[in-house]
Motif scaffolding. Structure first.
Motif, short mmCIF file in Angstrom:
data_model
loop_
_atom_site.label_atom_id
_atom_site.label_comp_id
_atom_site.label_asym_id
_atom_site.label_seq_id
_atom_site.Cartn_x
_atom_site.Cartn_y
_atom_site.Cartn_z
N GLU A 154 0.90 -1.28 -0.08
CA GLU A 154 0.08 -0.01 0.03
C GLU A 154 0.90 1.10 0.02
O GLU A 154 0.40 2.21 -0.64
N GLU A 155 1.93 1.16 0.72
CA GLU A 155 2.81 2.39 0.79
C GLU A 155 3.44 2.74 -0.59
O GLU A 155 3.76 3.90 -0.92
N THR A 156 3.59 1.81 -1.31
CA THR A 156 4.26 2.06 -2.87
C THR A 156 2.91 2.49 -3.91
O THR A 156 3.30 3.28 -4.89
N GLY A 157 1.72 2.47 -3.35
CA GLY A 157 0.73 2.88 -4.25
C GLY A 157 0.46 1.83 -5.47
O GLY A 157 -0.10 2.22 -6.60
N ALA A 158 0.88 0.71 -4.97
CA ALA A 158 0.53 -0.18 -6.44
C ALA A 158 -0.85 -0.46 -6.69
O ALA A 158 -1.60 -0.67 -5.71
N ASP A 159 -1.27 -0.81 -7.72
CA ASP A 159 -2.53 -0.91 -8.22
C ASP A 159 -2.96 -2.45 -8.44
O ASP A 159 -4.03 -2.83 -8.36
N LEU A 160 -1.91 -3.38 -8.77
CA LEU A 160 -2.01 -4.67 -9.10
C LEU A 160 -0.81 -5.48 -8.18
O LEU A 160 0.50 -5.09 -8.38
N VAL A 161 -1.13 -6.44 -7.60
CA VAL A 161 -0.26 -7.30 -6.76
C VAL A 161 -0.07 -8.71 -7.98
O VAL A 161 -0.91 -9.34 -8.18
N VAL A 162 1.33 -8.88 -8.18
CA VAL A 162 1.51 -9.87 -9.16
C VAL A 162 2.44 -11.14 -8.32
O VAL A 162 3.53 -10.54 -8.05
N LEU A 163 1.93 -12.19 -8.32
CA LEU A 163 2.72 -13.19 -7.62
C LEU A 163 3.50 -13.98 -8.89
O LEU A 163 2.86 -14.46 -9.68
N ALA A 164 4.75 -13.91 -8.64
CA ALA A 164 5.55 -14.50 -9.78
C ALA A 164 6.65 -15.35 -9.15
O ALA A 164 7.74 -14.99 -8.82
N GLY A 165 6.23 -16.65 -8.70
CA GLY A 165 7.05 -17.59 -8.28
C GLY A 165 7.17 -17.23 -6.66
O GLY A 165 8.09 -17.32 -6.25
N TYR A 166 6.12 -16.77 -6.07
CA TYR A 166 5.83 -16.53 -4.73
C TYR A 166 5.41 -17.72 -4.15
O TYR A 166 4.09 -18.17 -3.96
N LEU A 167 6.28 -18.48 -3.40
CA LEU A 167 6.35 -19.84 -2.87
C LEU A 167 5.71 -19.83 -1.38
O LEU A 167 6.21 -20.32 -0.61
N ARG A 168 4.60 -19.00 -1.21
CA ARG A 168 4.20 -18.98 0.01
C ARG A 168 2.71 -18.72 -0.05
O ARG A 168 2.14 -17.85 -0.80
N LEU A 169 1.77 -19.48 0.60
CA LEU A 169 0.29 -19.29 0.57
C LEU A 169 -0.20 -18.10 1.44
O LEU A 169 0.43 -17.58 2.29
N VAL A 170 -0.72 -17.46 0.67
CA VAL A 170 -1.37 -15.95 1.27
C VAL A 170 -2.61 -16.20 2.11
O VAL A 170 -3.04 -17.18 1.67
N SER A 171 -2.64 -15.35 2.92
CA SER A 171 -3.86 -15.33 4.05
C SER A 171 -5.15 -15.07 3.21
O SER A 171 -5.17 -14.45 2.38
N THR A 172 -6.27 -15.58 3.88
CA THR A 172 -7.35 -15.15 3.15
C THR A 172 -7.64 -13.66 3.31
O THR A 172 -8.16 -13.08 2.52
N SER A 173 -7.26 -13.12 4.47
CA SER A 173 -7.40 -11.56 4.58
C SER A 173 -6.46 -10.76 3.54
O SER A 173 -6.76 -9.66 3.27
N PHE A 174 -5.29 -11.45 3.04
CA PHE A 174 -4.55 -10.72 2.05
C PHE A 174 -5.28 -10.81 0.75
O PHE A 174 -5.38 -9.81 0.04
N VAL A 175 -5.87 -12.03 0.32
CA VAL A 175 -6.58 -12.19 -0.60
C VAL A 175 -7.75 -11.20 -0.90
O VAL A 175 -8.39 -10.50 -1.55
N GLN A 176 -8.74 -10.94 0.32
CA GLN A 176 -9.68 -10.02 0.62
C GLN A 176 -9.20 -8.58 0.29
O GLN A 176 -10.13 -8.11 -0.44
N ARG A 177 -8.19 -8.34 0.72
CA ARG A 177 -7.67 -6.97 1.03
C ARG A 177 -7.29 -6.68 -0.60
O ARG A 177 -7.66 -5.64 -1.15
N TRP A 178 -6.87 -7.66 -1.54
CA TRP A 178 -6.50 -7.18 -2.96
C TRP A 178 -7.38 -8.07 -3.88
O TRP A 178 -7.01 -8.01 -5.06
N GLN A 179 -8.61 -8.44 -3.57
CA GLN A 179 -9.60 -9.08 -4.33
C GLN A 179 -9.65 -8.46 -5.67
O GLN A 179 -9.87 -6.98 -5.72
N GLY A 180 -9.52 -9.00 -6.79
CA GLY A 180 -9.53 -8.58 -8.15
C GLY A 180 -8.42 -7.56 -8.46
O GLY A 180 -8.41 -7.12 -9.64
N ARG A 181 -7.31 -7.68 -7.67
CA ARG A 181 -6.22 -6.87 -7.93
C ARG A 181 -5.01 -7.83 -7.63
O ARG A 181 -3.94 -7.27 -7.35
N LEU A 182 -5.00 -9.07 -7.56
CA LEU A 182 -4.01 -9.94 -7.26
C LEU A 182 -4.11 -10.98 -8.21
O LEU A 182 -5.16 -11.83 -8.42
N ILE A 183 -2.97 -11.38 -9.00
CA ILE A 183 -3.05 -12.25 -9.82
C ILE A 183 -1.85 -13.34 -9.66
O ILE A 183 -0.83 -12.94 -9.01
#
Length: 224
Positions: A83-112
């Motif tokens: 959020e500090e960076t002002g990012a519009d889209l979060v891009v998982l590119a070989g991120y080998l860690r399951l993200v939490s439900t709250s993280f998914v909900q925070r970035w819903q529709g802006r997380l690929i």
């Protein structure tokens, strides 16, 4: 017409970052409608961090090991950083860690995410060997929106890769990776151009797609 403001990307990696590099390279084009504002890793020594630094991009790393408060607290810290960076889209590119439900909900529709199989087949890990063990003749990769259920979000694009005689998990992985490098920057372009929509059934439509675009989804066979 004035210059379009680029879509701001936060790219999350855990390893060498070859998909990150493909996105970095795409962003160098003057007509590419996105820019990377953050490269983040949960691994302090991830090679992707070096790729980000070399490209002059802000890089940050926070180890998840033993993080006080567990997964939820860790993901809250990561989300705050994004959020500090002002990012519009979060891009998982070989991120080998399951993200939490709250993280998914925070970035819903802006997380690929990009997954090395033709979802919904072969979710999870060790997918190349799973494809070989199943005897499929084609596999590939999928770019999809992230939802709380692992590897289950709306599919944005897929590239098809043949399984060749003599393939092992390593050779198949390398052939699929080439297609990952093609379709991930393409999908980001589509999103930045406002061409991606999802209906109530979770089916994604790409508006005004041309033949070259769809050659990226179903590429022609590679020459011998």
């Amino acid at each position: 017409m004035g210059k379009v403001t680029p879509l701001k990307l936060a790219v999350l990696v855990s390893g060498g970052g070859s998909n990150l590099q493909a996105i970095i390279d795409a962003c160098k084009a003057s007509d590419y409608p996105a820019e990377i504002v953050l490269v983040f890793s949960n691994q302090l020594d991830a090679g992707g961090l070096d790729r980000g630094r070399t490209a002059g991009i802000r890089t940050e790393a926070i180890s998840h090991k033993g993080y006080a408060g567990g997964r939820e607290a860790y993901d809250t810290a990561v989300s705050a950083l994004i959020e500090e960076t002002g990012a519009d889209l979060v891009v998982l590119a070989g991120y080998l860690r399951l993200v939490s439900t709250s993280f998914v909900q925070r970035w819903q529709g802006r997380l690929i995410n990009i997954h090395p199989s033709l979802l919904p087949s072969f979710k999870g890990l060790h997918v190349h060997q799973a494809a070989l063990d199943a005897g499929v003749k084609f596999t590939g990769c999928t770019v999809h929106y992230v939802v709380p259920e692992v590897d289950s979000g709306p599919i944005i694009a897929q590239a098809v890769v043949p399984v060749l005689p003599g393939d092992d998990a390593g050779t198949l992985a390398q052939r699929i990776l080439k297609q990952e490098h093609r379709i991930y920057p393409q999908v980001i372009r589509w999103i930045a151009e406002g061409r991606v929509s999802t209906n109530d059934a979770g089916i994604v439509t790409i508006a005004d797609a041309t033949a070259p675009d769809f050659a990226q989804i179903n590429p022609v066979p590679e020459p011998n």
